[in-house]
Design an enzyme around this catalytic site. Structure first.
Site, PDB file in Angstrom:
ATOM      1  N   HIS A  63       0.839  -1.196   0.000  1.00 36.45           N
ATOM      2  CA  HIS A  63       0.000   0.000   0.000  1.00 36.45           C
ATOM      3  C   HIS A  63       0.874   1.247   0.000  1.00 36.45           C
ATOM      4  O   HIS A  63       1.996   1.225   0.483  1.00 36.45           O
ATOM      5  CB  HIS A  63      -0.968   0.021   1.182  1.00 36.45           C
ATOM      6  CG  HIS A  63      -0.325  -0.055   2.531  1.00 36.45           C
ATOM      7  ND1 HIS A  63       0.202  -1.226   3.046  1.00 36.45           N
ATOM      8  CD2 HIS A  63      -0.114   0.896   3.473  1.00 36.45           C
ATOM      9  CE1 HIS A  63       0.689  -0.997   4.261  1.00 36.45           C
ATOM     10  NE2 HIS A  63       0.527   0.287   4.528  1.00 36.45           N
ATOM     11  N   HIS A  70       0.932   5.296   1.102  1.00 38.92           N
ATOM     12  CA  HIS A  70       0.347   6.380   1.886  1.00 38.92           C
ATOM     13  C   HIS A  70       0.431   7.636   1.028  1.00 38.92           C
ATOM     14  O   HIS A  70       1.502   7.952   0.492  1.00 38.92           O
ATOM     15  CB  HIS A  70       1.149   6.624   3.162  1.00 38.92           C
ATOM     16  CG  HIS A  70       1.083   5.510   4.142  1.00 38.92           C
ATOM     17  ND1 HIS A  70       0.213   5.513   5.205  1.00 38.92           N
ATOM     18  CD2 HIS A  70       1.785   4.351   4.216  1.00 38.92           C
ATOM     19  CE1 HIS A  70       0.386   4.405   5.907  1.00 38.92           C
ATOM     20  NE2 HIS A  70       1.323   3.673   5.328  1.00 38.92           N
TER      21      HIS A  70
END
Length: 195
Positions: A98, A100
């Site tokens: 992932h 940010h």
């Protein structure tokens, strides 16, 4: 958004999602470091960036770019901090790649005086997450099949007192609000491409 359930590792995040393609999605953050801090995630739960195939990597980077443009504009930011902790030694605590995305301002965000402080804050925000996620062997087996995980305990986050976990209602409200900007962006892109 389709009715398909979205998983961030073993955590169902469908209601927190505000952007989705067939290979990537974006969710609001449980404990944002700055207003507008979101995550962009590949649809297939894989632990490392190197585990993604070419189309997945391309779709993920396109999603980072598209979501980043909208988030920067919507939150009145001057720039973005984009970070990926790729592996446990890098501070990754959720075993699902992932990115940010954090909208940044030259003046007025909590890191504007010492910009590099955002990186320890990111690491701290996820440092203890893997220790407190309740993931049983059966949950791990189900996650491989990509099915909704029932019986997973609620997430308990680190003890960062400045950033209280938000309620599901707060996250859903932000996600619903952000979805509207992507509808506007899609309509504008269609107008621009026909001009």
């Amino acid at each position: 958004m389709t009715a398909n359930k979205l998983l961030f590792s073993t955590i169902e995040v469908t209601r927190q999602a505000f952007y989705k393609t067939s290979l990537a999605f974006a969710i609001v953050n449980l404990k944002p470091i700055v207003p507008g801090h979101v995550l962009v995630v590949p649809t297939r739960p894989v632990p490392r960036l190197a585990d993604l195939n070419g189309p997945e990597l391309s779709a993920l980077m396109s999603a980072v770019q598209r979501v980043g443009k909208v988030i920067e504009r919507v939150y009145g930011a001057d720039a973005l901090t984009i970070a990926c902790q790729d592996g446990k030694a890098a501070g990754q605590s959720v075993p699902h790649v992932h990115f940010h995305l954090l909208p940044r301002k030259l003046h007025g965000d909590r890191f504007s005086e010492n910009n590099d402080e955002i990186y320890p804050a990111l690491e701290h925000s996820e440092a203890n997450l893997s220790d407190v996620l309740a993931v049983s062997k059966s949950t791990k087996d189900l996650s491989k099949e990509g099915r909704f995980i029932e019986g997973v305990e609620p997430i308990k986050m680190d003890a960062d007192e400045e950033r209280k976990p938000r309620t599901m209602e707060e996250m859903v409200n932000e996600a619903e609000w952000l979805k509207g900007f992507f509808t506007e962006t899609s309509q504008q892109e269609n107008v621009d491409s026909t001009a």
